[in-house]
Design an enzyme around this catalytic site. Structure first.
Site, PDB file in Angstrom:
ATOM      1  N   ASP A  52       0.853  -1.189   0.000  1.00 37.26           N
ATOM      2  CA  ASP A  52       0.000   0.000   0.000  1.00 37.26           C
ATOM      3  C   ASP A  52       0.894   1.246   0.000  1.00 37.26           C
ATOM      4  O   ASP A  52       1.912   1.309   0.688  1.00 37.26           O
ATOM      5  CB  ASP A  52      -0.893  -0.009   1.246  1.00 37.26           C
ATOM      6  N   HIS A  68     -11.319  -6.330 -13.427  1.00 36.55           N
ATOM      7  CA  HIS A  68     -11.948  -5.219 -12.703  1.00 36.55           C
ATOM      8  C   HIS A  68     -13.265  -5.672 -12.077  1.00 36.55           C
ATOM      9  O   HIS A  68     -14.242  -5.937 -12.770  1.00 36.55           O
ATOM     10  CB  HIS A  68     -12.192  -4.020 -13.621  1.00 36.55           C
ATOM     11  N   ASN A 109     -12.790  -2.900   2.507  1.00 34.45           N
ATOM     12  CA  ASN A 109     -13.732  -1.796   2.681  1.00 34.45           C
ATOM     13  C   ASN A 109     -14.690  -1.791   1.498  1.00 34.45           C
ATOM     14  O   ASN A 109     -14.267  -1.956   0.352  1.00 34.45           O
ATOM     15  CB  ASN A 109     -12.978  -0.462   2.754  1.00 34.45           C
ATOM     16  N   HIS A 120     -11.981  -0.681  -7.029  1.00 33.05           N
ATOM     17  CA  HIS A 120     -11.515  -1.949  -7.605  1.00 33.05           C
ATOM     18  C   HIS A 120     -11.295  -2.835  -6.384  1.00 33.05           C
ATOM     19  O   HIS A 120     -10.502  -2.469  -5.501  1.00 33.05           O
ATOM     20  CB  HIS A 120     -10.219  -1.727  -8.397  1.00 33.05           C
ATOM     21  N   HIS A 122     -10.301  -4.819  -3.357  1.00 30.56           N
ATOM     22  CA  HIS A 122      -8.975  -5.057  -2.785  1.00 30.56           C
ATOM     23  C   HIS A 122      -9.103  -5.494  -1.350  1.00 30.56           C
ATOM     24  O   HIS A 122      -9.994  -5.053  -0.630  1.00 30.56           O
ATOM     25  CB  HIS A 122      -8.071  -3.829  -2.892  1.00 30.56           C
TER      26      HIS A 122
HETATM   27  P1  DGP Z   1      -9.551   1.809   0.460  1.00 35.49           P
HETATM   28  O1  DGP Z   1      -9.592   3.066   1.242  1.00 35.49           O
HETATM   29  O2  DGP Z   1     -10.031   0.613   1.252  1.00 35.49           O
HETATM   30  O3  DGP Z   1     -10.215   1.933  -0.879  1.00 35.49           O
HETATM   31  O4  DGP Z   1      -8.001   1.537   0.209  1.00 35.49           O
HETATM   32  C1  DGP Z   1      -7.321   2.015  -0.907  1.00 35.49           C
HETATM   33  C2  DGP Z   1      -5.857   1.900  -0.592  1.00 35.49           C
HETATM   34  O5  DGP Z   1      -5.163   1.989  -1.785  1.00 35.49           O
HETATM   35  C3  DGP Z   1      -5.320   2.989   0.328  1.00 35.49           C
HETATM   36  O6  DGP Z   1      -4.828   2.389   1.528  1.00 35.49           O
HETATM   37  C4  DGP Z   1      -4.192   3.626  -0.452  1.00 35.49           C
HETATM   38  C5  DGP Z   1      -3.934   2.639  -1.560  1.00 35.49           C
HETATM   39  N1  DGP Z   1      -3.572   3.252  -2.826  1.00 35.49           N
HETATM   40  C6  DGP Z   1      -4.272   4.192  -3.510  1.00 35.49           C
HETATM   41  N2  DGP Z   1      -3.629   4.514  -4.647  1.00 35.49           N
HETATM   42  C7  DGP Z   1      -2.513   3.727  -4.684  1.00 35.49           C
HETATM   43  C8  DGP Z   1      -1.452   3.607  -5.629  1.00 35.49           C
HETATM   44  O7  DGP Z   1      -1.389   4.256  -6.671  1.00 35.49           O
HETATM   45  N3  DGP Z   1      -0.479   2.711  -5.319  1.00 35.49           N
HETATM   46  C9  DGP Z   1      -0.503   1.942  -4.184  1.00 35.49           C
HETATM   47  N4  DGP Z   1       0.502   1.102  -3.985  1.00 35.49           N
HETATM   48  N5  DGP Z   1      -1.494   2.045  -3.288  1.00 35.49           N
HETATM   49  C10 DGP Z   1      -2.483   2.928  -3.534  1.00 35.49           C
END
Ligand code: DGP
Length: 136
Positions: A52, A68, A109, A120, A122
């Site tokens: 993350d 997706h 979430n 998307h 996760h």
């Molecule tokens: P959520 O809030 O549950 O949708 O989590 C999304 C997560 O995705 C958040 O913890 C930050 C991470 N994230 C968002 N954009 C990027 C990215 O471009 N690269 C990476 N590695 N993580 C990302």
């Protein structure tokens, strides 16, 4: 710009065939297709796991399907194996990092109140510190 072959269904852009092709503006689709860099932890034909960008604990890995799927709400018949694979991968990553004894958390979430910011699907795999419950 959404390509014309995608239609909006229940607020989500999907292909007219009902398939799950890459969505143009989806950051996680771009990561899954190697178009945006990330610290990849694991990948196979079904799943990609990467660190993350904003880690909330010493281990904070995201596991995504290559296709997706916008959220848990968009899972359908036949996705059980994919979800099972994601959870087995979460356990494997945690074990490999030595968090099997201390414990770790897997979180998906879903929607606004849960704070889903990337549409998307996760799974957050979080460990390496004592986590609060209930979550904030
Ligand atoms: P959520 O809030 O549950 O949708 O989590 C999304 C997560 O995705 C958040 O913890 C930050 C991470 N994230 C968002 N954009 C990027 C990215 O471009 N690269 C990476 N590695 N993580 C990302």
């Amino acid at each position: 710009m959404i390509p014309p072959r995608l239609v909006c269904s229940r607020g989500l852009w999907r292909s007219q065939s009902g398939g799950r092709e890459q969505v143009e503006d989806c950051i996680f689709c771009k990561i899954a297709h190697g178009q945006v860099e990330s610290q990849i932890v694991y990948q196979d034909e079904h799943l990609v796991a990467f660190d993350d960008i904003n880690p909330q604990a010493p281990m904070h890995v995201l596991i995504i399907p290559r296709v997706h799927i916008s959220s848990l709400l968009e899972l359908g018949d036949g996705d059980e194996e994919l979800v099972g694979r994601a959870h087995r991968l979460a356990a494997r990553i945690a074990r490999e990092r030595g968090y099997d004894r201390r414990g770790f958390r897997v979180v998906a979430n879903c929607g606004q109140d849960a704070g889903q910011s990337v549409p998307h699907l996760h799974f957050h795999v979080i460990g390496g510190r004592a986590l609060q419950w209930p979550p904030g």
